[in-house]
Design a protein around this motif. Structure first.
Motif, short mmCIF file in Angstrom:
data_model
loop_
_atom_site.label_atom_id
_atom_site.label_comp_id
_atom_site.label_asym_id
_atom_site.label_seq_id
_atom_site.Cartn_x
_atom_site.Cartn_y
_atom_site.Cartn_z
N CYS A 5 0.87 -1.17 0.00
CA CYS A 5 0.00 0.00 0.00
C CYS A 5 0.90 1.22 0.00
N GLY A 6 1.09 1.84 -1.14
CA GLY A 6 2.10 2.87 -1.25
C GLY A 6 1.57 4.28 -1.22
N GLN A 7 2.27 5.14 -0.53
CA GLN A 7 2.04 6.57 -0.57
C GLN A 7 3.36 7.17 -1.02
N CYS A 8 3.41 8.47 -1.17
CA CYS A 8 4.66 9.07 -1.63
C CYS A 8 5.79 8.82 -0.66
N VAL A 9 5.49 8.53 0.59
CA VAL A 9 6.55 8.29 1.57
C VAL A 9 6.38 6.97 2.32
N GLN A 10 5.46 6.14 1.90
CA GLN A 10 5.17 4.98 2.74
C GLN A 10 4.67 3.80 1.92
N VAL A 11 5.16 2.63 2.26
CA VAL A 11 4.62 1.38 1.74
C VAL A 11 4.38 0.47 2.92
N THR A 12 3.17 -0.01 3.07
CA THR A 12 2.81 -0.87 4.19
C THR A 12 2.53 -2.27 3.69
N GLU A 13 3.03 -3.26 4.38
CA GLU A 13 2.83 -4.65 4.00
C GLU A 13 1.75 -5.27 4.87
N VAL A 14 0.88 -6.05 4.24
CA VAL A 14 -0.19 -6.73 4.94
C VAL A 14 -0.15 -8.20 4.57
N HIS A 15 -0.22 -9.09 5.55
CA HIS A 15 -0.23 -10.52 5.29
C HIS A 15 -1.60 -11.09 5.63
N LEU A 16 -2.00 -12.10 4.88
CA LEU A 16 -3.19 -12.84 5.25
C LEU A 16 -2.97 -13.55 6.56
N PRO A 17 -3.99 -13.72 7.37
CA PRO A 17 -3.86 -14.54 8.57
C PRO A 17 -3.55 -15.98 8.19
N SER A 18 -3.01 -16.73 9.14
CA SER A 18 -2.62 -18.11 8.86
C SER A 18 -3.80 -18.94 8.41
N LEU A 156 2.86 -7.43 -13.74
CA LEU A 156 2.89 -6.23 -12.92
C LEU A 156 4.07 -5.34 -13.31
N LEU A 157 5.23 -5.95 -13.50
CA LEU A 157 6.42 -5.18 -13.85
C LEU A 157 6.26 -4.49 -15.19
N ASN A 158 5.60 -5.16 -16.13
CA ASN A 158 5.39 -4.56 -17.45
C ASN A 158 4.51 -3.32 -17.38
N SER A 159 3.67 -3.24 -16.36
CA SER A 159 2.72 -2.14 -16.23
C SER A 159 3.09 -1.17 -15.12
N LEU A 160 4.23 -1.38 -14.48
CA LEU A 160 4.56 -0.62 -13.28
C LEU A 160 4.67 0.88 -13.53
N ASP A 161 5.26 1.27 -14.66
CA ASP A 161 5.37 2.70 -14.96
C ASP A 161 4.00 3.34 -15.07
N ASP A 162 3.08 2.68 -15.77
CA ASP A 162 1.73 3.21 -15.91
C ASP A 162 1.03 3.33 -14.56
N LEU A 163 1.23 2.33 -13.70
CA LEU A 163 0.58 2.33 -12.40
C LEU A 163 1.11 3.46 -11.53
N ILE A 164 2.42 3.66 -11.52
CA ILE A 164 3.03 4.72 -10.73
C ILE A 164 2.58 6.09 -11.25
N VAL A 188 9.72 -3.71 -4.60
CA VAL A 188 9.86 -2.41 -3.94
C VAL A 188 11.04 -1.65 -4.53
N SER A 189 12.14 -2.35 -4.82
CA SER A 189 13.30 -1.69 -5.42
C SER A 189 12.96 -1.14 -6.80
N GLU A 190 12.14 -1.86 -7.56
CA GLU A 190 11.71 -1.38 -8.87
C GLU A 190 10.84 -0.14 -8.74
N SER A 195 10.05 5.74 -9.43
CA SER A 195 9.24 6.81 -8.90
C SER A 195 10.10 7.97 -8.45
N SER A 196 9.58 9.19 -8.68
CA SER A 196 10.29 10.38 -8.21
C SER A 196 10.10 10.58 -6.72
#
Length: 202
Positions: A5-18, A156-164, A188-190, A195-196
């Motif tokens: 879940c990305g913002q200009c300064v934040q990405v939060t990771e969420v995992h499904l419960p077991s 996802l990688l092929n569309s990452l620029d459009d998504l950003i 995340v590194s990609e 992203s600027s």
């Protein structure tokens, strides 16, 4: 499985419960699948005849995406939403049920767009004026408050620029799912490289 879940300064990771039992969709005896979303337990009915499009509510990444949107909607308004690779339209319809101002659902597969349109009608959103189902993105000058994409990392990688680029540079959020947790660091590194704005993983 992860969702970013990305913002200009934040990405939060969420995992499904077991145990994903609490998130499972409920098949009806005939026809559509019922999917409950939101704090009020709103019900979406999703038709997917012959499994011709992705996203009937049973797949773990779909449920994870729904959970991520629920979390976002509990913190802020979803605003204008882009559902990239909409499939059955389940995430687009969920965004509307969660209070999105409007949703653009994009899929290059005509069969998927037909299924999404059928589900929009089934759930009462086809004539709302708040949902647009189309084969490609809007012009570059249109930005979205929330961008949702649930697809394998190779697509996802092929569309990452459009998504950003589609995400509002102010406080727009980017919710990505469909990839294993082992690929999260690379993804995340990609994002950071393209992203600027700097993203930070909590």
């Amino acid at each position: 499985l992860s969702i970013l879940c990305g913002q200009c300064v934040q990405v939060t990771e969420v995992h499904l419960p077991s145990s994903t039992q609490e998130l499972s969709a409920e098949p009806l005896s005939e026809g559509p699948v019922e999917v409950r979303i939101g704090s009020q337990g709103e019900i979406l009915r999703i038709l997917n005849r012959d499994h011709s499009a992705f996203g009937d509510g049973n797949h773990a990444t779909t449920r994870l995406s729904l959970r991520g949107m629920e979390m976002e909607a509990s913190r802020r308004k979803l605003g204008l939403v882009l559902d990239f690779g909409t499939g059955t339209g389940i995430l687009a319809l969920a965004a509307l049920e969660l209070g999105a101002e409007a949703v653009v659902a994009v899929d290059n597969c005509p069969v998927a767009r037909s299924v999404a349109s059928e589900n929009a009608q089934l759930n009462g959103w086809s004539d709302s004026g708040q949902l647009s189902i189309q084969p490609q993105l809007l012009p570059k000058d249109v930005s979205f408050d929330t961008v949702v994409c649930n697809m394998p990392s190779k697509w996802l990688l092929n569309s990452l620029d459009d998504l950003i680029n589609a995400r509002s540079s102010g406080d727009g959020r980017l919710l990505l799912a469909g990839f294993p947790a082992t690929e999260e660091e690379f993804l995340v590194s990609e994002i950071r490289a393209r992203s600027s704005h700097l993203f930070h993983v909590e």
